[in-house]
Design a protein around this motif. Structure first.
Motif, PDB file in Angstrom:
ATOM      1  N   UNK A  15       0.753  -1.213   0.071  1.00 42.24           N
ATOM      2  CA  UNK A  15       0.086  -0.049   0.107  1.00 42.24           C
ATOM      3  C   UNK A  15       0.993   1.366   0.066  1.00 42.24           C
ATOM      4  N   UNK A  16       2.170   1.133   0.350  1.00 40.29           N
ATOM      5  CA  UNK A  16       2.827   2.144   0.350  1.00 40.29           C
ATOM      6  C   UNK A  16       3.762   2.379  -0.697  1.00 40.29           C
ATOM      7  N   UNK A  17       3.942   1.341  -1.613  1.00 41.71           N
ATOM      8  CA  UNK A  17       4.876   1.491  -2.627  1.00 41.71           C
ATOM      9  C   UNK A  17       4.961   2.337  -3.799  1.00 41.71           C
ATOM     10  N   UNK A  18       3.649   3.386  -3.685  1.00 44.24           N
ATOM     11  CA  UNK A  18       3.638   4.353  -4.618  1.00 44.24           C
ATOM     12  C   UNK A  18       4.286   5.633  -4.402  1.00 44.24           C
ATOM     13  N   UNK A  19       4.800   5.773  -3.063  1.00 43.19           N
ATOM     14  CA  UNK A  19       5.539   6.670  -2.656  1.00 43.19           C
ATOM     15  C   UNK A  19       6.926   6.636  -2.788  1.00 43.19           C
ATOM     16  N   UNK A  20       7.918   7.678  -3.055  1.00 43.72           N
ATOM     17  CA  UNK A  20       9.190   7.539  -3.413  1.00 43.72           C
ATOM     18  C   UNK A  20      10.084   7.153  -1.968  1.00 43.72           C
ATOM     19  N   UNK A  37       8.608  10.029   1.228  1.00 49.79           N
ATOM     20  CA  UNK A  37       8.275  11.323   0.864  1.00 49.79           C
ATOM     21  C   UNK A  37       6.893  11.520   0.432  1.00 49.79           C
ATOM     22  N   UNK A  38       6.081  12.365   0.943  1.00 49.65           N
ATOM     23  CA  UNK A  38       4.719  12.317   0.459  1.00 49.65           C
ATOM     24  C   UNK A  38       4.543  13.063  -0.676  1.00 49.65           C
ATOM     25  N   UNK A  39       5.136  14.363  -0.683  1.00 49.50           N
ATOM     26  CA  UNK A  39       5.117  15.114  -1.938  1.00 49.50           C
ATOM     27  C   UNK A  39       6.477  15.332  -2.450  1.00 49.50           C
ATOM     28  N   UNK A  40       6.857  14.659  -3.550  1.00 53.63           N
ATOM     29  CA  UNK A  40       8.456  14.761  -4.059  1.00 53.63           C
ATOM     30  C   UNK A  40       8.755  16.109  -4.775  1.00 53.63           C
ATOM     31  N   UNK A  41       7.892  16.773  -4.968  1.00 53.15           N
ATOM     32  CA  UNK A  41       8.024  18.099  -5.799  1.00 53.15           C
ATOM     33  C   UNK A  41       8.425  19.300  -4.457  1.00 53.15           C
TER      34      UNK A  41
END
Length: 290
Positions: A15-20, A37-41
């Motif tokens: 479930x968490x593998x979509x975040x870097x 990191x929740x917001x890579x930008x």
């Protein structure tokens, strides 16, 4: 050399593998942690929010960290349920401290500075921070110059390595193992093995291995993992004498399914070497005591 497979240890939930994944570690209590990191930008343009996912004997815990500042973070857990994050490089803006302490709720509590060029960050069971530095820090920052140091979780310098008989100045800390109140360091250029305990002088032993990046220690045995070039998977088990680590066996550490270990993270905790390679979602373990 005989292949020895890692044992699967911990896996980041799907479930968490979509975040870097920014970094990952295994703490003094054998819990695996991933920093996402929740917001890579938002990284590294300013303080950003991050998520620590902890896997502890199959159970999963999540801690949201706010106002993270580290551009090249290293992570570990603290005994009170909080976390420490350190920027591997000193911030470009020198007024900003590079180490952040977070409480158990993920709130930033305090900051301090420990020097540039952090290669290893390992907290012990008391919460003290053992730090091994690489060459750019050792040669360029007075705080990093000893090569290996111990800091309290409030930022006080507790211990630093000083050259001693058999071990000259450290240029680069290649491997660090922290177990309870003991630490083992393996350092460049001569690659001695340093046994560090509170109640005695640093014990120096010669080692037969060059270029390793992981150490396991148990009783009168020590193991070195890694090496230069084609020896990147080498595992050398040694017997400890008063002055040396003497080879007992040579083998090759491989992935659980038998493949070669690629670019990796390595954490040494007592008799265990934890290894993680791309895509950094799984930790494997090899145990010297087993």
């Amino acid at each position: 050399m005989k292949p020895v497979p890692l044992t699967p240890y911990a896996r980041l939930p799907r479930a968490h593998r979509d975040l870097p994944i920014i970094t990952s570690t295994v703490d003094a209590y054998d819990r695996a942690h991933w920093l996402l990191v929740e917001r890579p930008d938002a990284m590294p343009n300013g303080p950003y929010d991050a998520l620590v996912v902890t896997v502890d004997d199959g159970s999963v815990h999540r801690t949201h960290l706010s106002a993270v500042t580290a551009e090249h973070p290293l992570l570990d857990a603290l005994p009170d349920g909080g976390f420490v994050l350190a920027n591997a490089r000193s911030p470009k803006h020198r007024h900003r401290d590079q180490v952040q302490i977070f409480d158990a709720l993920g709130r930033p509590s305090w900051t301090f500075t420990v020097g540039d060029g952090i290669a290893h960050l390992l907290a012990d069971e008391a919460g003290d921070l053992w730090i091994g530095y690489f060459d750019e820090g050792v040669l360029g920052d007075r705080l990093s110059a000893p090569g290996v140091r111990r800091w309290s979780p409030s930022g006080d310098a507790v211990w630093e390595f000083k050259p001693t008989s058999g071990a000259d100045s450290i240029l680069d800390c290649y491997a660090l193992n922290v177990d309870r109140r003991a630490a083992w360091a393996y350092t460049y250029t001569a690659f001695p093995l340093l046994e560090i305990r509170d109640d005695r002088p640093v014990k120096v032993r010669t080692s037969p291995v060059k270029g390793a990046h992981g150490i396991a220690a148990h009783g009168d045995r020590v193991a070195f993992f890694g090496g230069y070039g084609g020896d990147s998977g080498r595992l050398v088990v040694c017997a400890l004498t008063e002055s040396a680590a003497e080879p007992v066996s040579y083998s090759t550490l491989v992935r659980p399914e038998g493949g070669e270990i690629g670019r990796r993270r390595v954490v040494g905790r007592g008799p265990r070497v934890y290894v993680q390679d791309a895509p950094y979602t799984d930790w494997g373990v090899w145990d010297l005591s087993g």
